[in-house]
Design a protein around this motif. Structure first.
Motif, PDB file in Angstrom:
ATOM      1  N   GLU A  58       0.830  -1.213   0.000  1.00  0.00           N
ATOM      2  CA  GLU A  58       0.000   0.000   0.000  1.00  0.00           C
ATOM      3  C   GLU A  58       0.859   1.257   0.000  1.00  0.00           C
ATOM      4  OE1 GLU A  58      -3.731   1.958   2.481  1.00  0.00           O
ATOM      5  OE2 GLU A  58      -2.927   0.035   3.094  1.00  0.00           O
ATOM      6  N   ARG A  59       0.526   2.172  -0.894  1.00  0.00           N
ATOM      7  CA  ARG A  59       1.199   3.467  -1.069  1.00  0.00           C
ATOM      8  C   ARG A  59       2.667   3.325  -1.492  1.00  0.00           C
ATOM      9  NH1 ARG A  59      -2.472   4.736   3.064  1.00  0.00           N
ATOM     10  NH2 ARG A  59      -3.830   6.452   2.489  1.00  0.00           N
ATOM     11  N   TYR A  60       3.047   2.150  -2.025  1.00  0.00           N
ATOM     12  CA  TYR A  60       4.428   1.953  -2.442  1.00  0.00           C
ATOM     13  C   TYR A  60       4.535   1.209  -3.774  1.00  0.00           C
ATOM     14  CZ  TYR A  60       9.373   0.775  -2.297  1.00  0.00           C
ATOM     15  OH  TYR A  60      10.701   0.652  -2.607  1.00  0.00           O
ATOM     16  N   SER A  61       3.765   0.133  -3.933  1.00  0.00           N
ATOM     17  CA  SER A  61       3.856  -0.628  -5.175  1.00  0.00           C
ATOM     18  C   SER A  61       2.501  -1.236  -5.534  1.00  0.00           C
ATOM     19  CB  SER A  61       4.906  -1.729  -5.049  1.00  0.00           C
ATOM     20  OG  SER A  61       4.516  -2.687  -4.092  1.00  0.00           O
ATOM     21  N   HIS A  62       2.390  -1.574  -6.831  1.00  0.00           N
ATOM     22  CA  HIS A  62       1.141  -2.162  -7.308  1.00  0.00           C
ATOM     23  C   HIS A  62       1.453  -3.108  -8.455  1.00  0.00           C
ATOM     24  CE1 HIS A  62      -3.081  -2.541  -8.339  1.00  0.00           C
ATOM     25  NE2 HIS A  62      -2.756  -2.318  -9.608  1.00  0.00           N
ATOM     26  N   LEU A  63       0.888  -4.294  -8.396  1.00  0.00           N
ATOM     27  CA  LEU A  63       1.046  -5.278  -9.460  1.00  0.00           C
ATOM     28  C   LEU A  63      -0.167  -5.166 -10.378  1.00  0.00           C
ATOM     29  CD1 LEU A  63       2.899  -7.474 -10.468  1.00  0.00           C
ATOM     30  CD2 LEU A  63       1.702  -9.110  -9.016  1.00  0.00           C
ATOM     31  N   ALA A  64       0.026  -4.527 -11.514  1.00  0.00           N
ATOM     32  CA  ALA A  64      -1.071  -4.247 -12.433  1.00  0.00           C
ATOM     33  C   ALA A  64      -1.261  -5.399 -13.418  1.00  0.00           C
ATOM     34  CB  ALA A  64      -0.804  -2.962 -13.197  1.00  0.00           C
ATOM     35  N   THR A  65      -2.503  -5.650 -13.741  1.00  0.00           N
ATOM     36  CA  THR A  65      -2.835  -6.659 -14.744  1.00  0.00           C
ATOM     37  C   THR A  65      -2.811  -5.999 -16.131  1.00  0.00           C
ATOM     38  OG1 THR A  65      -5.201  -6.176 -14.673  1.00  0.00           O
ATOM     39  CG2 THR A  65      -4.360  -7.812 -13.089  1.00  0.00           C
ATOM     40  N   PRO A  66      -2.674  -6.795 -17.168  1.00  0.00           N
ATOM     41  CA  PRO A  66      -2.747  -6.222 -18.519  1.00  0.00           C
ATOM     42  C   PRO A  66      -4.066  -5.476 -18.755  1.00  0.00           C
ATOM     43  CG  PRO A  66      -1.838  -8.424 -18.619  1.00  0.00           C
ATOM     44  CD  PRO A  66      -2.298  -8.211 -17.199  1.00  0.00           C
ATOM     45  N   ASP A  67      -5.159  -5.989 -18.172  1.00  0.00           N
ATOM     46  CA  ASP A  67      -6.445  -5.309 -18.334  1.00  0.00           C
ATOM     47  C   ASP A  67      -6.434  -3.911 -17.707  1.00  0.00           C
ATOM     48  OD1 ASP A  67      -7.569  -7.374 -19.774  1.00  0.00           O
ATOM     49  OD2 ASP A  67      -8.472  -8.325 -18.010  1.00  0.00           O
ATOM     50  N   GLU A  68      -5.784  -3.768 -16.547  1.00  0.00           N
ATOM     51  CA  GLU A  68      -5.687  -2.436 -15.912  1.00  0.00           C
ATOM     52  C   GLU A  68      -4.936  -1.466 -16.814  1.00  0.00           C
ATOM     53  OE1 GLU A  68      -4.931  -1.924 -11.442  1.00  0.00           O
ATOM     54  OE2 GLU A  68      -4.232  -3.965 -11.879  1.00  0.00           O
ATOM     55  N   ILE A  69      -3.858  -1.951 -17.417  1.00  0.00           N
ATOM     56  CA  ILE A  69      -3.048  -1.096 -18.279  1.00  0.00           C
ATOM     57  C   ILE A  69      -3.859  -0.684 -19.507  1.00  0.00           C
ATOM     58  CG2 ILE A  69      -0.967  -1.022 -19.710  1.00  0.00           C
ATOM     59  CD1 ILE A  69       0.300  -2.883 -17.532  1.00  0.00           C
ATOM     60  N   ILE A  70      -4.630  -1.610 -20.037  1.00  0.00           N
ATOM     61  CA  ILE A  70      -5.494  -1.287 -21.178  1.00  0.00           C
ATOM     62  C   ILE A  70      -6.543  -0.262 -20.768  1.00  0.00           C
ATOM     63  CG2 ILE A  70      -7.252  -2.231 -22.732  1.00  0.00           C
ATOM     64  CD1 ILE A  70      -5.563  -4.856 -22.717  1.00  0.00           C
ATOM     65  N   GLU A  71      -7.155  -0.460 -19.581  1.00  0.00           N
ATOM     66  CA  GLU A  71      -8.169   0.480 -19.079  1.00  0.00           C
ATOM     67  C   GLU A  71      -7.601   1.888 -18.933  1.00  0.00           C
ATOM     68  OE1 GLU A  71      -9.931  -0.891 -15.431  1.00  0.00           O
ATOM     69  OE2 GLU A  71     -10.413  -2.847 -16.319  1.00  0.00           O
ATOM     70  N   ASN A  72      -6.305   1.970 -18.642  1.00  0.00           N
ATOM     71  CA  ASN A  72      -5.644   3.272 -18.481  1.00  0.00           C
ATOM     72  C   ASN A  72      -5.009   3.745 -19.788  1.00  0.00           C
ATOM     73  OD1 ASN A  72      -6.093   3.930 -15.687  1.00  0.00           O
ATOM     74  ND2 ASN A  72      -4.766   2.202 -15.186  1.00  0.00           N
ATOM     75  N   ASP A  73      -5.521   3.236 -20.911  1.00  0.00           N
ATOM     76  CA  ASP A  73      -5.030   3.627 -22.240  1.00  0.00           C
ATOM     77  C   ASP A  73      -3.514   3.485 -22.368  1.00  0.00           C
ATOM     78  OD1 ASP A  73      -7.605   4.252 -23.188  1.00  0.00           O
ATOM     79  OD2 ASP A  73      -7.479   6.267 -22.295  1.00  0.00           O
ATOM     80  N   TYR A  74      -2.976   2.440 -21.787  1.00  0.00           N
ATOM     81  CA  TYR A  74      -1.547   2.119 -21.834  1.00  0.00           C
ATOM     82  C   TYR A  74      -0.680   3.195 -21.193  1.00  0.00           C
ATOM     83  CZ  TYR A  74      -3.223  -1.480 -24.982  1.00  0.00           C
ATOM     84  OH  TYR A  74      -3.898  -2.548 -25.516  1.00  0.00           O
ATOM     85  N   ASN A  75      -1.283   4.001 -20.359  1.00  0.00           N
ATOM     86  CA  ASN A  75      -0.545   5.023 -19.624  1.00  0.00           C
ATOM     87  C   ASN A  75       0.233   4.328 -18.511  1.00  0.00           C
ATOM     88  OD1 ASN A  75       0.296   7.068 -17.871  1.00  0.00           O
ATOM     89  ND2 ASN A  75      -1.492   8.332 -18.326  1.00  0.00           N
TER      90      ASN A  75
END
Length: 105
Positions: free
Chosen positions: A38-55
């Protein structure tokens, strides 16, 4: 994809900040474990990255916001009233001292 926000992991320096061994160790350990902290790192899924327009900006994935502590308005007003009362007393004493010195107030 693992996002790590190590922007607070440093020792302030005069001209530039320094990442000490313990700061580097924390980053490496988080990377090796591939863990979300929490407030330090995050393991993002490919779907999250797509949802964020690859930002891939870290703040989009790692929320470092810490809410500010609430302000007790009644307590602040009480403190203001107390200080203003002291100010009235100090000004009265000051006028008395100035009169003793023969200064017109």
């Amino acid at each position: 994809m693992l996002f790590i926000d190590a922007s607070r992991e440093f020792t302030p320096g005069k001209k530039q900040n320094v990442m000490e061994e313990e700061h580097i160790a924390k980053v490496v350990e988080t990377y090796r474990k591939r863990e979300a902290v929490e407030r330090y790192s995050h393991l993002a899924t490919p779907d999250e990255i797509i949802e964020n327009d690859y930002n891939l900006n870290i703040p989009r994935y790692v929320d470092t916001f810490e809410p500010e502590e609430g302000i007790d308005i009644a307590e602040v007003q009480w403190e203001i009233d107390r200080v203003e009362g002291e100010l009235v007393e100090v000004r009265a004493k000051m006028r008395g001292y100035l009169r003793e010195l023969g200064v017109e107030v």
